[in-house]
Design a protein around this motif. Structure first.
Motif, short mmCIF file in Angstrom:
data_model
loop_
_atom_site.label_atom_id
_atom_site.label_comp_id
_atom_site.label_asym_id
_atom_site.label_seq_id
_atom_site.Cartn_x
_atom_site.Cartn_y
_atom_site.Cartn_z
N SER A 105 0.79 -1.00 0.05
CA SER A 105 -0.05 -0.15 0.07
C SER A 105 0.84 1.18 0.26
O SER A 105 0.57 2.17 -0.63
N SER A 106 1.79 1.24 0.66
CA SER A 106 2.78 2.41 1.00
C SER A 106 3.38 2.59 -0.48
O SER A 106 3.57 3.54 -0.96
N ALA A 107 3.86 1.54 -0.99
CA ALA A 107 4.59 1.65 -2.42
C ALA A 107 3.72 2.23 -3.41
O ALA A 107 4.11 2.97 -4.41
N ARG A 108 2.48 1.77 -3.45
CA ARG A 108 1.55 2.11 -4.47
C ARG A 108 1.40 3.66 -4.15
O ARG A 108 1.31 4.52 -5.08
N ARG A 109 1.10 4.13 -2.92
CA ARG A 109 0.92 5.48 -2.68
C ARG A 109 2.08 6.34 -3.04
O ARG A 109 2.16 7.47 -3.81
N HIS A 110 3.59 5.82 -2.91
CA HIS A 110 4.50 6.55 -3.46
C HIS A 110 4.57 6.79 -5.07
O HIS A 110 4.96 7.61 -5.34
N ARG A 111 4.45 5.42 -5.56
CA ARG A 111 4.50 5.54 -7.00
C ARG A 111 3.23 6.60 -7.61
O ARG A 111 3.60 7.24 -8.49
N ARG A 112 2.09 6.66 -6.87
CA ARG A 112 1.09 7.73 -7.49
C ARG A 112 1.63 9.01 -7.20
O ARG A 112 1.38 9.92 -7.97
N ARG A 113 2.21 9.24 -6.15
CA ARG A 113 2.63 10.55 -5.82
C ARG A 113 3.81 10.92 -6.85
O ARG A 113 3.77 12.18 -7.51
N ARG A 114 4.68 9.90 -7.40
CA ARG A 114 5.65 10.26 -8.22
C ARG A 114 4.86 10.55 -9.50
O ARG A 114 5.31 11.52 -10.39
N ILE A 115 4.07 9.77 -9.89
CA ILE A 115 3.31 9.87 -11.40
C ILE A 115 2.46 11.15 -11.23
O ILE A 115 2.65 12.03 -12.31
N ASP A 116 1.99 11.52 -10.45
CA ASP A 116 1.11 12.74 -10.26
C ASP A 116 2.11 13.86 -10.14
O ASP A 116 1.58 15.09 -10.36
N GLY A 117 3.05 13.84 -9.51
CA GLY A 117 4.22 15.01 -9.51
C GLY A 117 3.76 15.72 -8.08
O GLY A 117 4.26 16.92 -7.99
N LYS A 118 3.16 15.00 -7.24
CA LYS A 118 3.06 15.75 -5.95
C LYS A 118 4.07 15.52 -4.95
O LYS A 118 4.81 14.53 -4.79
#
Length: 118
Positions: A105-118
């Motif tokens: 879950s944490s890895a997915r959240r970090h990937r989403r943040r990197r992709i979204d640029g946030k």
């Protein structure tokens, strides 16, 4: 005629051997399914494992209680100890699964943040 403690000990040994044989058969069957599927995960394997490790101690506690009520103290004690060991396996396994889930879950959240640029 054998004494009651000999019958109690003999029954305890037989039940322990049956418990171990059932667990070995379960793990063999699951391994065979995994091998036949040819991949790391088999659908429903985790659920079957949790079912066995949850219902096993419940059944052993029932057998233990009944054995002690009948006067088979050694049998009841050994069944309770095996049930405690299965409960420990359940707790350790659930802890491992929870930590894996949190890591994914944490890895997915970090990937989403990197992709979204946030």
């Amino acid at each position: 005629m054998p004494s009651s403690w000999m019958v109690d000990t003999g029954l305890a040994v037989v039940l322990v051997l049956l418990d171990v044989a059932a667990l070995v058969a379960f793990w063999f069957w699951e391994s065979l399914n995994k091998w036949a599927a040819g991949r790391n995960r088999v659908e429903g394997a985790a659920m079957r494992f949790w079912l066995v490790v949850t219902l096993g101690p419940t059944g052993l506690a029932t057998i233990s209680y009944a054995a002690v009520r009948v006067g088979l103290v050694v049998t009841g004690l050994l069944q309770a100890l095996i049930g405690a060991a299965l409960t420990g396996t359940l707790i350790l396994g659930l802890g491992t699964e929870c930590s894996r889930w949190l890591a994914r879950s944490s890895a997915r959240r970090h990937r989403r943040r990197r992709i979204d640029g946030k």
